[in-house]
Design an enzyme around this catalytic site. Structure first.
Site, PDB file in Angstrom:
ATOM      1  N   ALA A  66       0.844  -1.192   0.000  1.00 47.79           N
ATOM      2  CA  ALA A  66       0.000   0.000   0.000  1.00 47.79           C
ATOM      3  C   ALA A  66       0.883   1.247   0.000  1.00 47.79           C
ATOM      4  O   ALA A  66       2.083   1.174   0.256  1.00 47.79           O
ATOM      5  CB  ALA A  66      -0.881  -0.010   1.234  1.00 47.79           C
ATOM      6  N   GLY A 105      -0.851  -5.627  -0.803  1.00 46.25           N
ATOM      7  CA  GLY A 105      -1.786  -5.373  -1.890  1.00 46.25           C
ATOM      8  C   GLY A 105      -1.210  -5.782  -3.240  1.00 46.25           C
ATOM      9  O   GLY A 105      -1.948  -6.145  -4.154  1.00 46.25           O
ATOM     10  N   GLU A 108      -1.904  -9.288  -3.599  1.00 44.84           N
ATOM     11  CA  GLU A 108      -3.356  -9.430  -3.792  1.00 44.84           C
ATOM     12  C   GLU A 108      -3.741  -9.153  -5.251  1.00 44.84           C
ATOM     13  O   GLU A 108      -4.619  -9.808  -5.803  1.00 44.84           O
ATOM     14  CB  GLU A 108      -4.109  -8.490  -2.853  1.00 44.84           C
ATOM     15  N   GLU A 128       0.833  -7.942   6.183  1.00 48.83           N
ATOM     16  CA  GLU A 128      -0.104  -7.092   6.945  1.00 48.83           C
ATOM     17  C   GLU A 128      -0.062  -7.355   8.440  1.00 48.83           C
ATOM     18  O   GLU A 128      -0.270  -6.461   9.253  1.00 48.83           O
ATOM     19  CB  GLU A 128      -1.535  -7.305   6.425  1.00 48.83           C
TER      20      GLU A 128
END
Ligand SMILES: NC(=O)c1ccc[n+]([C@@H]2O[C@H](COP(=O)([O-])OP(=O)(O)OC[C@H]3O[C@@H](n4cnc5c(N)ncnc54)[C@H](O)[C@@H]3O)[C@@H](O)[C@H]2O)c1
Length: 694
Positions: A66, A105, A108, A128
């Protein structure tokens, strides 16, 4: 090539569209990256000339997570979920082509793609958990579908990335490629098209989940296996629950469950503390009057004086990162013993499979032992770790001064002595600085760099840079007794001793701190470090510590003698000892103290509030640059649980007024000036402020 946003380009290679993310330095998932991916995909999907899509990144890495500058701000559209949805729903195959690190992310994004290819040194992870969170864009639901439940749990609960070969084995990447990555991604997409491979959406996979369905023991065993490392943290349990949901619920319902578990973490005090700490650590690197462009000396060679407990460990840090280091001792015997311990340390690591024997030899080869002081002549940094006595330190520094290169940084590992006085023994006090390592020096991450009155900016910049280079977390502090960490620890020690005289027992005091989240309490720590060290120092300074002295007089020096505050079995497991209890009760009686039951709450307050109060004095005296630096010191040097941020963050979360008033209550009860609140604490408490919003 079309620029979709400032960080995403769309290009065509025949029938394959290529979306390139270019958002240096780490291709973070900033709003314009999400927007670019979303719009770019929309265009590619609606373009009839396009039959497949490749997502690739420019620069040194795939999307590595992120954008931390967006943390704590209102979410800006499109959300990551929206981007992942359009990728996954694309009727044309989407291939992620990965290099560097696909993290958070970033990973992801790849999990929403239909295929993944990566270069052989790429790494893949969902970190995370390190911020007290879980992968909240479907990661907890998708990852177990690809790599299986156990692998997914271990990746997400450790937060550590895996390498490409492991990712290939686990099914996380379809192919390892080399050469030009975009070309390799396009070639893979072409192959998929020509073979008419069906679109593989991870959300539709079930075989790896089915393998554990109806087997709750898989989760029970996992929880047990990580119980020790995850004690006190909240995120690991929520990750496990999210994966349980992946196994037992349909994908969409699993996503909802993931969301609930994510939001719970986002609002949890643990994650708030961990996110605070993430920034605190970065802040600690910044020194207002020593800007990042201050020239630091490049360290090509190091020297360590003294091969004792600390010297050997300090030398290992340099060898571990490939920097040759010379270790100087006074006597051959001490040198052989010191280097023997270093070798044994490496061999133990190798026996656990974390180093090869070739690595051991390579590192030992970088450490050169000698009794010839002249061997420090070519070192760029000289770190002194001899006995903690001022006359010896001064003599050693006078000698270093004569031999070391003119531009070498001269560092002392002293833990209690005045760095300025040590520096005065040289003709170049501006080159002298403290580098206070923590024991075991090859393991503990904290490095307190001590700025002397005359330390030059170059010496400071070098000590900070070299600290990072050897994988430490350097924090700059000022010259005062005990610097920051030990100075605060000392306050805790005073109360620990009083508590056992007033009615508590060592195991109760230790348990309270253990339950708070410390790896151990003060008495267990004393036993581990060796009680004789402090005893000798007290005798030298004519100071008494009635219980500790009596325990030492019995030859009980802690773990190494099988007994200290506790008794130890051959595996060094502690048990409370009635003999120690008797000593404590006797000393209380002799001192005329009527013992009373003491609550856990009182123990915690009496141990930790004085540390906070001392922290306030440290800040006012400018011995630490900022409150968050003190927190970094306590987390990395003393095992303060990171999910409680650090002593200053924790104090703020209690409220300084309440904390100060509790201290005043202790003062009223005992009449002890020890409990006088520091002026800064008083001012902040009166103003309703915290240390961190000063
Ligand atoms: N032990 C700890 O936990 C710890 C933690 C932080 C800092 N320190 C500091 O590190 C320093 C070293 O502590 P230690 O625990 O390693 O001590 P130690 O007694 O284990 O080792 C000191 C070594 O220095 C050698 N030495 C003495 N005079 C010398 C000289 N003139 N030239 C070369 N070598 C000489 C000794 O032979 C000995 O091997 C001290 O200043 C101490 O305060 C210790």
């Amino acid at each position: 090539m079309t620029a979709i946003t400032k960080s995403v380009d769309l290009d065509r290679r025949g029938r394959v569209a290529v979306l390139t993310v270019n958002n240096p330095p780490v291709n973070a998932l900033s709003q314009h990256v999400r927007q670019g991916l979303y719009e770019g995909l929309k265009q590619a999907i609606s373009d009839s000339a396009v039959q497949a899509i490749v997502i690739v990144c420019a620069g040194r890495t795939f999307i590595a997570g992120a954008d931390i500058t967006e943390f704590g701000k209102p979410p800006a559209d499109p959300s990551l979920h929206t981007v992942l949805d359009i990728i996954e729903a694309s009727p044309k195959p989407v291939v992620a082509a990965i290099h560097g690190t696909a993290l958070g992310g970033g990973l992801e994004v790849t999990l929403a793609c239909h295929s993944r290819v990566g270069v052989k040194d790429a790494r893949f992870g969902l970190p995370e958990v390190k911020l007290g969170l879980l992968p909240g864009a479907g990661g907890t639901q998708r990852l177990p579908r690809v790599v299986g439940v156990e692998k997914a749990l271990s990746m997400m609960v450790s937060g550590d990335p895996i390498r490409a070969d492991e990712a290939l084995k686990a099914g996380l990447v379809d192919e390892i490629v080399d050469g030009d990555l975009t070309a390799a991604g396009v070639a893979f997409a072409e192959k998929a098209l020509s073979e008419k491979r069906p679109l593989k959406k991870i959300r539709d996979l079930d075989d790896k989940l089915a393998a554990v369905r109806g087997k709750p023991e898989v989760f029970a065993n996992f929880r047990k296996s990580v119980a020790r490392q995850t004690r006190g943290f909240r995120a690991p349990e929520n990750i496990v629950k999210a994966v349980e949901a992946a196994v037992s619920l349909p994908f969409e319902t699993g996503l909802k469950r993931e969301r609930e578990l994510f939001v719970e973490l986002l609002n949890s005090p643990e994650s708030k503390a961990q996110r605070y700490f993430f920034f605190a650590e970065r802040e600690a690197a910044k020194i207002p009057d020593v800007p990042p462009d201050t020239p630091a000396k490049e360290i090509k060679k190091a020297a360590v004086i003294g091969a004792g407990t600390m010297g050997g460990g300090i030398a290992m840090n340099f060898a571990n990162v490939g920097i040759p280091v010379t270790v100087v001792e006074v006597q051959q015997e001490a040198l052989d013993r010191g280097l023997g311990i270093v070798r044994k340390n490496y061999e133990t690591t190798a026996s656990r499979g974390r180093l090869t024997m070739a690595d051991v030899e390579k590192r030992m080869g970088l450490i050169r032992g000698t009794t010839d002081f002249n061997a420090i002549a070519d070192a760029d940094i000289v770190i002194e770790a001899v006995f903690e006595e001022m006359p010896i330190k001064k003599e050693v520094f006078a000698k270093i001064d004569k031999i070391a290169k003119p531009d070498a940084v001269l560092a002392t590992n002293t833990s209690t002595l005045d760095v300025n006085e040590i520096a005065s023994a040289t003709s170049r006090p501006e080159s002298v600085i403290g580098t206070h390592f923590f024991s075991p020096a090859n393991v503990m991450r904290l490095l307190e760099n001590v700025r002397g009155a005359k330390s030059s900016k170059t010496a400071i910049a070098t000590a900070m840079a070299v600290g990072r280079r050897i994988n430490k977390v350097p924090v700059l502090v000022g010259v005062c007794y005990g610097f920051v960490g030990n100075r605060m620890l000392h306050q805790r020690g005073i109360q620990a001793e009083k508590l056992i005289l007033e009615g508590a027992l060592p195991h109760q005091v230790d348990r309270v701190l253990y339950d708070f989240g410390f790896p151990m309490g003060p008495f267990a720590m004393g036993d581990l470090a060796g009680l004789d060290v402090g005893w000798r120092i007290r005798k030298g300074r004519g100071v008494k510590s009635p219980v500790a002295d009596r325990i030492c007089e019995l030859g009980r020096f802690g773990q190494k003698t099988g007994a200290g505050y506790y008794k130890y079995d051959e595996k060094r497991n502690p048990t409370p000892d009635p003999d120690v209890e008797k000593i404590i009760v006797d000393v209380s009686t002799e001192m005329g103290i009527t013992r009373r039951p003491i609550s856990d709450e009182e123990i915690l307050q009496r141990l930790l509030y004085p540390m906070v109060n001392e922290g306030a004095k440290i800040l006012e005296e400018k011995m630490a640059l900022r409150a968050s630096d003190i927190d970094v010191i306590w987390v990395y040097g003393y095992g303060w649980p990171v999910y409680r941020g650090g002593p200053m963050f924790w104090a703020d979360s209690i409220g300084l007024e309440a904390l100060r008033d509790t201290m005043l209550g202790f003062q009223r009860k005992t009449g002890d000036a020890f409990w006088t609140p520091a002026p800064l604490l008083n001012r902040l408490a009166d103003a309703g402020k915290g240390f961190l919003d000063r």
